[in-house]
Design a protein around this motif. Sequence first.
Motif, PDB file in Angstrom:
ATOM      1  N   HIS A  39      -1.475-107.585  31.231  1.00 28.54           N
ATOM      2  CA  HIS A  39      -1.905-108.908  30.783  1.00 28.54           C
ATOM      3  C   HIS A  39      -1.815-109.024  29.266  1.00 28.54           C
ATOM      4  CE1 HIS A  39      -4.593-112.367  30.074  1.00 28.54           C
ATOM      5  NE2 HIS A  39      -4.033-112.786  31.188  1.00 28.54           N
ATOM      6  N   ARG A  40      -2.299-108.030  28.543  1.00 29.28           N
ATOM      7  CA  ARG A  40      -2.247-108.058  27.074  1.00 29.28           C
ATOM      8  C   ARG A  40      -0.800-108.122  26.573  1.00 29.28           C
ATOM      9  NH1 ARG A  40      -6.476-104.382  27.450  1.00 29.28           N
ATOM     10  NH2 ARG A  40      -5.083-102.616  27.192  1.00 29.28           N
ATOM     11  N   SER A  42       1.820-109.170  28.205  1.00 24.35           N
ATOM     12  CA  SER A  42       2.407-110.453  28.592  1.00 24.35           C
ATOM     13  C   SER A  42       1.966-111.562  27.649  1.00 24.35           C
ATOM     14  CB  SER A  42       2.021-110.809  30.032  1.00 24.35           C
ATOM     15  OG  SER A  42       2.616-109.921  30.936  1.00 24.35           O
ATOM     16  N   LEU A  43       0.689-111.567  27.292  1.00 25.46           N
ATOM     17  CA  LEU A  43       0.206-112.565  26.338  1.00 25.46           C
ATOM     18  C   LEU A  43       0.969-112.464  25.020  1.00 25.46           C
ATOM     19  CD1 LEU A  43      -3.668-112.496  26.808  1.00 25.46           C
ATOM     20  CD2 LEU A  43      -2.113-114.362  27.378  1.00 25.46           C
ATOM     21  N   GLY A  47       3.187-115.483  25.694  1.00 23.41           N
ATOM     22  CA  GLY A  47       2.217-116.503  25.340  1.00 23.41           C
ATOM     23  C   GLY A  47       1.258-116.839  26.461  1.00 23.41           C
ATOM     24  N   TYR A  48       1.406-116.214  27.604  1.00 22.82           N
ATOM     25  CA  TYR A  48       0.502-116.383  28.734  1.00 22.82           C
ATOM     26  C   TYR A  48       0.588-115.142  29.608  1.00 22.82           C
ATOM     27  CZ  TYR A  48       4.955-118.682  29.741  1.00 22.82           C
ATOM     28  OH  TYR A  48       6.274-119.010  29.790  1.00 22.82           O
ATOM     29  N   GLY A  49      -0.316-115.044  30.562  1.00 27.15           N
ATOM     30  CA  GLY A  49      -0.397-113.858  31.399  1.00 27.15           C
ATOM     31  C   GLY A  49       0.724-113.761  32.419  1.00 27.15           C
ATOM     32  N   LYS A  51       0.645-113.725  35.696  1.00 26.73           N
ATOM     33  CA  LYS A  51       0.548-114.624  36.842  1.00 26.73           C
ATOM     34  C   LYS A  51       1.124-115.995  36.504  1.00 26.73           C
ATOM     35  CE  LYS A  51      -0.505-115.671  40.995  1.00 26.73           C
ATOM     36  NZ  LYS A  51       0.378-115.194  42.039  1.00 26.73           N
ATOM     37  N   THR A  52       0.826-116.489  35.319  1.00 30.56           N
ATOM     38  CA  THR A  52       1.402-117.772  34.897  1.00 30.56           C
ATOM     39  C   THR A  52       2.915-117.655  34.772  1.00 30.56           C
ATOM     40  OG1 THR A  52      -0.628-118.384  33.770  1.00 30.56           O
ATOM     41  CG2 THR A  52       1.368-119.553  33.097  1.00 30.56           C
ATOM     42  N   LEU A  53       3.383-116.547  34.204  1.00 32.15           N
ATOM     43  CA  LEU A  53       4.832-116.330  34.121  1.00 32.15           C
ATOM     44  C   LEU A  53       5.444-116.317  35.509  1.00 32.15           C
ATOM     45  CD1 LEU A  53       7.415-115.707  32.542  1.00 32.15           C
ATOM     46  CD2 LEU A  53       6.775-113.276  32.647  1.00 32.15           C
ATOM     47  N   ARG A  55       4.389-117.856  38.174  1.00 35.24           N
ATOM     48  CA  ARG A  55       4.401-119.235  38.674  1.00 35.24           C
ATOM     49  C   ARG A  55       5.545-120.034  38.065  1.00 35.24           C
ATOM     50  NH1 ARG A  55      -1.085-121.885  37.525  1.00 35.24           N
ATOM     51  NH2 ARG A  55      -0.253-123.538  38.844  1.00 35.24           N
ATOM     52  N   LEU A  94       2.080-127.384  36.608  1.00 37.65           N
ATOM     53  CA  LEU A  94       2.900-126.811  35.542  1.00 37.65           C
ATOM     54  C   LEU A  94       3.664-127.850  34.728  1.00 37.65           C
ATOM     55  CD1 LEU A  94       4.273-123.673  37.439  1.00 37.65           C
ATOM     56  CD2 LEU A  94       2.588-123.695  35.586  1.00 37.65           C
TER      57      LEU A  94
END
Length: 125
Positions: A39-40, A42-43, A47-49, A51-53, A55, A94
């Motif tokens: 998660h870190r 990816s952020l 710019g996001y975690g 899971k968002t990536l 999606r 989204l």
Amino acid sequence: AAGAQAPDPLTAAVAAGLRQGRSVGEVARAVGLGARQLHRRSLAAFGYGPKTLARILRLQRALALVRTGTAYADAAYAVGCTDQAHLAREVRELTGTTLGGYLAGIGHGAEDARSGTAQPSGDGR
């Protein structure tokens, strides 16, 4: 750009795994990271975690299918959504619009979106 840090070598592997539709947990194990570390990173990289990536990448896969003429329900099923309503919720969350509205807004499938020819197959998938 010359002063920027080199990209994290794991981020390409993370993006590739998620692009293939693999779960976040699967990708984390494959690259040898724990969930928090993934998660870190990816952020920092996206710019996001993760899971968002995942999606966003799933939405891109669905859009690519719809652009080739695949019915919305069939595209939803192919990319791993539970049903067409799931894909519709993802698109709205989204992009802030409907799938037909999004396609019309980018100049692709505007006629299909208006006429309904790219609409669901009706088989409930």
